[in-house]
Motif scaffolding. Structure first.
Motif, PDB file in Angstrom:
ATOM      1  N   UNK A   1       8.565  -1.216  -9.668  1.00  0.00           N
ATOM      2  CA  UNK A   1       7.395  -1.779 -10.347  1.00  0.00           C
ATOM      3  C   UNK A   1       6.153  -1.790  -9.457  1.00  0.00           C
ATOM      4  N   UNK A   2       6.356  -1.924  -8.164  1.00  0.00           N
ATOM      5  CA  UNK A   2       5.237  -1.785  -7.234  1.00  0.00           C
ATOM      6  C   UNK A   2       5.661  -0.779  -6.166  1.00  0.00           C
ATOM      7  N   UNK A   3       4.663  -0.245  -5.483  1.00  0.00           N
ATOM      8  CA  UNK A   3       4.925   0.761  -4.450  1.00  0.00           C
ATOM      9  C   UNK A   3       4.179   0.380  -3.185  1.00  0.00           C
ATOM     10  N   UNK A   4       4.822   0.592  -2.087  1.00  0.00           N
ATOM     11  CA  UNK A   4       4.143   0.358  -0.811  1.00  0.00           C
ATOM     12  C   UNK A   4       4.134   1.651  -0.007  1.00  0.00           C
ATOM     13  N   UNK A   5       3.215   1.675   0.917  1.00  0.00           N
ATOM     14  CA  UNK A   5       3.217   2.728   1.932  1.00  0.00           C
ATOM     15  C   UNK A   5       3.735   2.079   3.204  1.00  0.00           C
ATOM     16  N   UNK A   6       4.216   2.862   4.102  1.00  0.00           N
ATOM     17  CA  UNK A   6       4.661   2.324   5.390  1.00  0.00           C
ATOM     18  C   UNK A   6       3.620   2.681   6.447  1.00  0.00           C
ATOM     19  N   UNK A   7       3.217   1.665   7.178  1.00  0.00           N
ATOM     20  CA  UNK A   7       2.284   1.911   8.280  1.00  0.00           C
ATOM     21  C   UNK A   7       3.065   2.512   9.449  1.00  0.00           C
ATOM     22  N   UNK A   8       2.354   2.901  10.488  1.00  0.00           N
ATOM     23  CA  UNK A   8       2.992   3.523  11.659  1.00  0.00           C
ATOM     24  C   UNK A   8       4.063   2.622  12.269  1.00  0.00           C
ATOM     25  N   UNK A   9       3.852   1.310  12.187  1.00  0.00           N
ATOM     26  CA  UNK A   9       4.839   0.385  12.759  1.00  0.00           C
ATOM     27  C   UNK A   9       5.918  -0.025  11.753  1.00  0.00           C
ATOM     28  N   UNK A  10       5.918   0.592  10.567  1.00  0.00           N
ATOM     29  CA  UNK A  10       6.962   0.351   9.579  1.00  0.00           C
ATOM     30  C   UNK A  10       6.688  -0.770   8.593  1.00  0.00           C
ATOM     31  N   UNK A  11       5.546  -1.441   8.733  1.00  0.00           N
ATOM     32  CA  UNK A  11       5.214  -2.521   7.801  1.00  0.00           C
ATOM     33  C   UNK A  11       4.845  -1.949   6.438  1.00  0.00           C
ATOM     34  N   UNK A  12       5.200  -2.713   5.401  1.00  0.00           N
ATOM     35  CA  UNK A  12       4.793  -2.335   4.053  1.00  0.00           C
ATOM     36  C   UNK A  12       3.295  -2.603   3.896  1.00  0.00           C
ATOM     37  N   UNK A  13       2.596  -1.673   3.285  1.00  0.00           N
ATOM     38  CA  UNK A  13       1.169  -1.816   2.999  1.00  0.00           C
ATOM     39  C   UNK A  13       0.964  -1.640   1.500  1.00  0.00           C
ATOM     40  N   UNK A  14       0.193  -2.549   0.906  1.00  0.00           N
ATOM     41  CA  UNK A  14      -0.062  -2.529  -0.526  1.00  0.00           C
ATOM     42  C   UNK A  14      -1.549  -2.358  -0.795  1.00  0.00           C
ATOM     43  N   UNK A  15      -1.853  -1.835  -1.976  1.00  0.00           N
ATOM     44  CA  UNK A  15      -3.237  -1.655  -2.410  1.00  0.00           C
ATOM     45  C   UNK A  15      -3.715  -2.905  -3.146  1.00  0.00           C
ATOM     46  N   UNK A  16      -5.012  -2.999  -3.285  1.00  0.00           N
ATOM     47  CA  UNK A  16      -5.621  -4.091  -4.052  1.00  0.00           C
ATOM     48  C   UNK A  16      -5.108  -4.087  -5.496  1.00  0.00           C
ATOM     49  N   UNK A  17      -4.838  -2.917  -6.039  1.00  0.00           N
ATOM     50  CA  UNK A  17      -4.347  -2.831  -7.422  1.00  0.00           C
ATOM     51  C   UNK A  17      -2.993  -3.522  -7.598  1.00  0.00           C
ATOM     52  N   UNK A  18      -2.242  -3.659  -6.519  1.00  0.00           N
ATOM     53  CA  UNK A  18      -0.943  -4.333  -6.607  1.00  0.00           C
ATOM     54  C   UNK A  18      -1.088  -5.820  -6.906  1.00  0.00           C
ATOM     55  N   UNK A  19      -2.231  -6.406  -6.551  1.00  0.00           N
ATOM     56  CA  UNK A  19      -2.480  -7.814  -6.887  1.00  0.00           C
ATOM     57  C   UNK A  19      -2.465  -7.962  -8.409  1.00  0.00           C
ATOM     58  N   UNK A  20      -3.186  -7.093  -9.095  1.00  0.00           N
ATOM     59  CA  UNK A  20      -3.249  -7.153 -10.564  1.00  0.00           C
ATOM     60  C   UNK A  20      -1.880  -6.871 -11.182  1.00  0.00           C
ATOM     61  N   UNK A  21      -1.159  -5.907 -10.627  1.00  0.00           N
ATOM     62  CA  UNK A  21       0.153  -5.546 -11.174  1.00  0.00           C
ATOM     63  C   UNK A  21       1.132  -6.703 -11.035  1.00  0.00           C
ATOM     64  N   UNK A  22       1.200  -7.303  -9.854  1.00  0.00           N
ATOM     65  CA  UNK A  22       2.135  -8.415  -9.653  1.00  0.00           C
ATOM     66  C   UNK A  22       1.716  -9.617 -10.497  1.00  0.00           C
ATOM     67  N   UNK A  23       0.427  -9.852 -10.622  1.00  0.00           N
ATOM     68  CA  UNK A  23      -0.052 -10.937 -11.479  1.00  0.00           C
ATOM     69  C   UNK A  23       0.396 -10.711 -12.918  1.00  0.00           C
ATOM     70  N   UNK A  24       0.277  -9.484 -13.392  1.00  0.00           N
ATOM     71  CA  UNK A  24       0.715  -9.135 -14.753  1.00  0.00           C
ATOM     72  C   UNK A  24       2.216  -9.386 -14.909  1.00  0.00           C
ATOM     73  N   UNK A  25       2.989  -8.945 -13.942  1.00  0.00           N
ATOM     74  CA  UNK A  25       4.447  -9.152 -13.990  1.00  0.00           C
ATOM     75  C   UNK A  25       4.759 -10.640 -14.076  1.00  0.00           C
TER      76      UNK A  25
END
Length: 125
Positions: free
Chosen positions: A25-49
């Motif tokens: 339902x949401x997608x993250x990218x992995x930064x160089x250190x392996x942390x999940x990174x999310x876009x601003x659009x994910x705020x709206x998506x998670x709010x909708x969910x």
């Protein structure tokens, strides 16, 4: 933004966000250190969910709403697939209401038989 920031902004746990990601339902990218990174659009998506789940929709029910938002619509409920989920959910709720009213009528009848002359108190009718 990292997972902790997204979790704080939308008021959910990081565990829930990982689960949403696992379910696609949401997608993250992995930064160089392996942390999940999310876009601003994910705020709206998670709010909708979360809004959908708060009124009884399941995560699978939320999928068309998420897809609708991802395709650029301002509302997750404005796509035909989302409208179909709304219709199905309303029909489900209507069935539940009919079932509850029938059960209530049966219990009221049993009560009347068991206690002739007893009155239901205000709010029990």
């Amino acid at each position: 933004m990292r997972i902790g920031e997204l979790a704080r902004r939308v008021g959910v746990s990081t565990r829930a966000l990982r689960y949403y990601e696992q379910r696609g339902l949401i997608r993250s990218r992995r930064s160089a250190n392996g942390y999940r990174e999310y876009d601003e659009s994910d705020v709206r998506i998670v709010t909708e969910i979360r809004e959908l789940m708060s009124v009884g929709f399941t995560l699978e029910d939320a999928r068309p709403f998420v897809d609708c938002l991802r395709s650029g619509h301002p509302s997750g409920g404005s796509c035909p697939e989302s409208v179909a989920v709304y219709r199905r959910k309303l029909a489900e709720i209507d069935r539940e209401i009919r079932d509850l009213l029938a059960r209530r009528s049966e219990v009221a009848a049993q009560f009347a038989d068991a206690c002739p002359g007893c009155l239901l108190r205000r709010g029990e009718s």
